[in-house]
Design an enzyme around this catalytic site. Structure first.
Site, short mmCIF file in Angstrom:
data_model
loop_
_atom_site.label_atom_id
_atom_site.label_comp_id
_atom_site.label_asym_id
_atom_site.label_seq_id
_atom_site.Cartn_x
_atom_site.Cartn_y
_atom_site.Cartn_z
N ASP A 141 -20.80 -28.55 -47.32
CA ASP A 141 -21.74 -27.75 -47.87
C ASP A 141 -21.21 -26.67 -48.77
OD1 ASP A 141 -23.40 -29.19 -46.35
OD2 ASP A 141 -23.97 -27.70 -45.14
N ASP A 162 -28.71 -37.69 -44.21
CA ASP A 162 -27.51 -36.71 -43.93
C ASP A 162 -26.81 -37.88 -42.81
OD1 ASP A 162 -26.03 -34.61 -43.78
OD2 ASP A 162 -27.66 -33.18 -43.39
#
Length: 409
Positions: A202, A147
């Site tokens: 997302d 990430d």
């Protein structure tokens, strides 16, 4: 001893020729990730039960491989800097958990972050990349989602190259999933760095919406789909555009889940489920395990599909497949049914990027409806169908014989 080993690995990596691990993710990765449904609420019981469910549901036999624990598995680093899992959530340790997953005929994935801390506030890998990669390898990790939170001062390409080299130095084949949300245009530089890269922020479990969190946004399925425009030329075997994990089974209607799965398959996207595999409805399981749709996603050519036409929110998409086959997907984005009339003789479908052409004037193709799982005529006749609201018609085209030439007038 472990500290010395880590130092030797780092020295080796500095002298080795940097390159991505080869022969991994030659088709889009298929698996499951914990984040969409469970966020930080993860423990070893959930992961074991999910591995069991992936087998029992038929998902493993349909092609799903990876069980990936996302954020919040982390405990603390020890005095030598080695990361350990949260002892309360994962009392048996990650090696035992990976062994359990492997014993099911599956592969084991984990999560980390290029910054000081993960998005959930756990220890990140910044400055510990080689140490962490060696730890993951010793646990039996097969897949790393990496990430991009808390990365102040870092350049994305360089940070991901560092982890790429660390994984290569670990001596274990590990798929690298780049998750920096498309902010730094990874499609332009990540082909030689990772095996897949996120193209957007997302996903969110709605058909067509934007969820504003204040400092960042989540995107509905159609919003994510639109953000893939112009990216297909960058994808192929071993390097995939990733429009994020799927929301199938997380609250949308069955028709919307079906369209979601169909479009991710047309995009040659990673098929990473994000629902609770232990408690799936029959409809969700049938969507996720439809082998004919999965075959379109997993086609060996590895060519991402493209939008051919768009009229009144009725979109026609095509995807070249191996052995001269094609996939066609008609997506109805409207909240009412729409009528499709597609005269094959009037359409020349050409993929200019990958130099492929659907020659319906020269070859007659058999049509197979991959959701209904039945034959649906040929290209000799105009294709007529009603496409339900927020749903798809999805066909596989297979060549049968040369088309008859038109009679001279």
């Amino acid at each position: 001893m472990r500290n010395i080993l880590c130092l030797l690995l780092c020295l080796f990596a500095l002298t080795a020729v940097a390159q991505k691990q080869k022969n991994l993710a030659l088709t889009p990765p298929m698996g499951w990730n914990s984040w969409n449904k469970f966020a930080c609420d993860v423990d070893e019981k959930l992961i074991r039960e999910t591995a069991d469910a992936m087998v029992a549901s038929g998902m493993r036999d349909a092609g799903y491989q990876y069980i990936v624990i996302d954020d919040c598995w982390h405990g603390e680093r020890d005095s030598l800097g080695f990361i350990h899992p949260d002892p309360k959530r994962f009392p048996s340790g990650m090696k035992a958990l990976a062994d359990y997953v492997h014993a099911k005929g599956l592969k084991f994935g984990i999560y980390s972050d290029a910054g000081w801390k993960t998005c959930g506030g756990r220890p990140g890998s910044r400055g510990r990349e080689f140490q962490d990669a060696q730890t993951y390898a010793s646990w039996g990790v097969d897949y790393l989602k990496y990430d991009w939170c808390n990365t102040e001062g870092l350049k994305a390409e360089g940070a991901y190259m560092t982890m790429r080299d660390a994984l290569a130095a670990s001596g274990r084949p590990i798929v690298l999933s780049i998750c920096e949300w498309g902010d730094n245009q990874p499609w332009e530089w990540a082909q030689d760095v990772g095996h897949l890269w996120r193209t957007t922020g997302d996903i969110y479990n709605c058909w067509d919406c934007v969820y504003d969190h204040g400092t960042w946004k989540s995107w509905g399925v159609m919003q994510i789909l639109d953000k893939q425009d112009g990216l297909r030329k960058y994808a192929g075997p071993g390097h995939w555009n990733d429009p994020d994990m799927m929301e199938v089974g997380n609250g949308m209607r069955t028709n919307e889940d079906r369209a979601h799965f169909a479009m991710w398959s047309m995009l040659a996207a990673p098929l990473i489920a994000g629902n609770d595999l232990r408690n799936m409805s029959r409809e969700t399981r049938e969507i996720l395990t439809n082998k004919e749709v999965i075959a379109i996603n997993q086609d060996s050519l590895g060519i991402q599909g493209f939008k051919y036409s768009d009229q009144d929110s009725l979109e026609v998409w095509f995807k070249p497949l191996a052995n001269g086959d094609w996939a066609m997907c008609v997506l109805n984005r409207k909240s009412t049914p729409q009528q499709l009339s597609f005269d094959w003789s009037k359409h020349a479908v050409t993929d200019t990027i990958f130099n492929r052409q659907l020659e319906t004037s020269q070859t007659r193709y058999k049509l197979r409806d991959v959701w209904a799982k039945k034959a649906s005529g040929t290209t000799a006749k105009t294709l007529k169908a009603e496409v339900p609201a927020h749903d798809v018609l999805m066909l596989r085209l297979s060549s049968s014989k040369p088309a008859k030439k038109a009679a001279k007038s």
